[in-house]
Design an enzyme around this catalytic site. Structure first.
Site, PDB file in Angstrom:
ATOM      1  N   ARG A 133       0.704  -1.259   0.562  1.00 30.29           N
ATOM      2  CA  ARG A 133      -0.266  -0.408   0.148  1.00 30.29           C
ATOM      3  C   ARG A 133       1.106   1.020   0.069  1.00 30.29           C
ATOM      4  NH1 ARG A 133      -4.398  -0.475   4.410  1.00 30.29           N
ATOM      5  NH2 ARG A 133      -5.716  -0.151   2.661  1.00 30.29           N
TER       6      ARG A 133
ATOM      7  N   ASP B 280       5.325  -3.707  11.606  1.00 31.57           N
ATOM      8  CA  ASP B 280       4.148  -3.963  10.803  1.00 31.57           C
ATOM      9  C   ASP B 280       3.849  -3.310  12.444  1.00 31.57           C
ATOM     10  OD1 ASP B 280       4.640  -6.642  11.446  1.00 31.57           O
ATOM     11  OD2 ASP B 280       2.772  -6.911   9.587  1.00 31.57           O
TER      12      ASP B 280
ATOM     13  N   SER C 198       6.674  -5.876   6.751  1.00 34.49           N
ATOM     14  CA  SER C 198       6.930  -6.620   7.356  1.00 34.49           C
ATOM     15  C   SER C 198       7.518  -8.515   7.784  1.00 34.49           C
ATOM     16  CB  SER C 198       4.917  -6.781   7.403  1.00 34.49           C
ATOM     17  OG  SER C 198       4.958  -5.707   7.748  1.00 34.49           O
TER      18      SER C 198
HETATM   19  C1  BGC Z   1       6.923 -11.582  10.485  1.00 31.53           C
HETATM   20  C2  BGC Z   1       6.442 -10.005  10.330  1.00 31.53           C
HETATM   21  C3  BGC Z   1       5.434  -9.618  10.783  1.00 31.53           C
HETATM   22  C4  BGC Z   1       4.247 -10.452  10.861  1.00 31.53           C
HETATM   23  C5  BGC Z   1       3.248 -10.484  10.500  1.00 31.53           C
HETATM   24  C6  BGC Z   1       6.022 -11.746  10.678  1.00 31.53           C
HETATM   25  O1  BGC Z   1       5.743 -13.884   9.520  1.00 31.53           O
HETATM   26  O2  BGC Z   1       8.201 -11.917  11.034  1.00 31.53           O
HETATM   27  O3  BGC Z   1       7.881  -9.185  10.864  1.00 31.53           O
HETATM   28  O4  BGC Z   1       5.861  -8.292  11.508  1.00 31.53           O
HETATM   29  O5  BGC Z   1       4.627 -11.636  10.187  1.00 31.53           O
HETATM   30  O6  BGC Z   1       3.030  -9.232   9.535  1.00 31.53           O
END
Ligand code: BGC
Length: 501
Positions: free
Chosen positions: A108, A222, A169
């Site tokens: 996004r 995130d 993320s």
């Molecule tokens: C990632 C995290 C992320 C989470 C939610 C996980 O697979 O390792 O960094 O915050 O997913 O998106």
């Protein structure tokens, strides 16, 4: 009766007996098959059991691992990553900021205008990443930069200098609030040569190539974006949790408790720690043979064990694995169950729709079985069995998430357990009000999941302490929170002016 007549009658009787015998045998074998299906279901249910006592063990294991992860890098499967976020937005932020929120096969782009203690306006554009852009980091970041260029040129003109919050993320080892290298991909997503690279630098290079005067001033997970937005609106927000395609949590830790970075000083005395709790593991987690099969199917075997029991990418697949075994061993789905051998054919939104079907004849379950799993005629009792499996998987995931949240509260001394019990004659510390920002499709869009999680939270904490804890959904927090953090860390803002933690 003549001999012939007698013979015919005897023949008919024998045939009737034979047919009856076949029918009885068939019915007996159908009953045996059904008994096998029910036995498999019961075994699965027992394997997934999360009584309160077990959840408490998970809470304690989470706290132990948090300490170990804070003590040294590699000290625990919980990475407890430093974010260098030592100041959160506090309402003094002003201006226009951009954000990119990239967490999997889509991203996004956001343009956020803030001032007077609130978000004045926000524009959000969604993009999916076509397969051909997942080959190399250069392709990926060029695609993202071009999408940003479109909105920047349209809204503000490309020469304007702007700060960007980059929500990425995945686990990143940060060197500063605006830089860090990717440790590994998760959630089944991966793009060629990106592991080990500084992802903020990759994006900055792509932005420069596009001729944009925009730079990453905050590189965040995130969870951290979500915490920032939560804290912006309510200073009692001390942690954030994502339960969507993947799962993770972050929280505000005292700098002196982060042993692995002794000597690190922050203005606020605190820092947000990205736990990467998806990789949490403990022998107290209720693991079944289906979880092991799921792990074997993934590209990150032996990693993200907690995530594989909780998050959206995996829950539907666990149900599929159970149904497949039942189909193989009991034949309750008939010959038409071939589709059940296809990995990941049952996505988590279907699992949720099956569990939430409250029609008397489970018509939605029938539709999903027919249209998506090509099982044309499962009788009502079989449909009920499918609902039950979806329920078991949902309940375990929600209750384990609750245990994770209580783990954080316990580490922060906000679970009501730190004070001595009143029976000892002294009074228990009055627990502080605590807000946990939460985002992700499982919690937001799946009411049964939410109910199970809330219920388990109250069960572990006790009603009285649970009253002091609020889980607050922050819409779009991961993206707009990153824009706010870009504001906090942009050079045109005096650090001493704002940003509290
Ligand atoms: C990632 C995290 C992320 C989470 C939610 C996980 O697979 O390792 O960094 O915050 O997913 O998106």
């Amino acid at each position: 009766m003549g001999r012939v007549g007698f013979g015919v009658a005897a023949g008919c009787a024998a045939a009737t007996c034979a047919i009856a015998a076949v029918l009885v045998a068939r019915r007996a074998s159908a009953r045996a098959r059904w008994r096998r299906a029910v036995a498999l279901l019961r075994e699965f249910e027992e394997g997934c059991a999360t009584p309160t006592a077990r959840l408490r063990q998970v809470v304690d294991a989470m706290v132990v691992e948090m300490h170990a992860g804070l003590a040294s890098d590699g000290g625990s499967k919980l990475k407890m990553l430093l974010t260098y976020v030592d100041a959160l937005p506090n309402g003094n932020e002003e201006g226009i900021y951009y954000a990119i929120d990239l967490g999997g096969t889509s991203f996004r782009v956001l343009r956020v205008e803030v001032g007077m203690g609130s978000v004045i306006s926000q524009k959000v554009e969604d993009h999916t990443i076509p397969e051909e852009f997942m080959g190399s980091s250069e392709d990926l970041f060029n695609l993202v930069a071009l999408a940003l260029k479109n909105i920047v040129e349209r809204e503000d003109g490309k020469d304007e200098k702007r700060a960007l919050g980059f929500t990425f993320s995945f686990p990143v080892r940060q060197n500063s609030v605006s830089s860090g290298s990717l440790i590994r991909w998760t959630k089944g997503f991966s793009v060629g040569d990106t592991v080990g690279k500084d992802v903020a630098q990759c994006l900055n290079d792509a932005l420069a190539m596009c001729g944009l005067n925009v730079r990453v001033t905050a590189l965040v997970n995130d969870t951290v974006g979500t915490l920032a937005l939560g804290h912006y609106y309510d200073e009692d927000t001390v942690a954030a949790v994502i339960i969507g395609a993947g799962t993770n949590a972050c929280y505000i830790e005292r700098t002196d408790a982060i042993i692995k970075c002794q000597g690190l000083l922050t203005n606020s005395g605190g820092m947000v720690v990205n736990m990467e709790w998806g990789n949490f593991w403990s022998s107290h987690l209720p693991r079944t043979s289906y979880d092991i099969s799921l792990d074997d199917e993934t590209q990150n075997r032996n990693d993200q064990g907690f995530e594989k029991m909780i998050s959206g990418i995996y829950l539907g697949e666990i149900v599929r694995l159970v149904l497949h075994r039942i189909a193989e061993e009991s034949d309750v789905f008939g010959d038409a169950a071939d589709s059940l051998s296809t990995p990941f054919i049952l996505s988590t939104p279907f699992l949720a729709a099956i569990r939430e079907d409250d029609s008397p004849d489970l018509s939605e379950v029938r539709r999903i079985l027919q249209e998506h799993l090509k099982i044309p005629s499962a009788p009502l009792k079989t449909r009920r069995l499918v609902v039950k499996i979806c329920d078991i998987v949902t309940r375990r995931a929600a209750r384990l998430s609750a245990a994770g949240i209580v783990g954080i509260l316990k580490k922060l001394g906000r679970d009501g357990s730190s004070g001595p019990a009143s029976s000892s004659g002294r009074t228990r510390d009055q627990p502080k009000k605590t807000v946990v920002a939460i985002e992700g499709s499982l919690y937001q869009d799946y009411p049964v999941f939410r109910e199970y999680l809330d219920e388990a939270l109250a069960e572990i904490l006790g009603e009285e302490v649970a009253q002091t804890v609020t889980l607050r959904v922050t819409e779009d927090g991961s993206g707009s929170g990153a824009a706010l953090l870009a504001a906090v860390n942009s050079s045109n803002r005096q650090r001493q002016q704002g940003g509290s933690i």
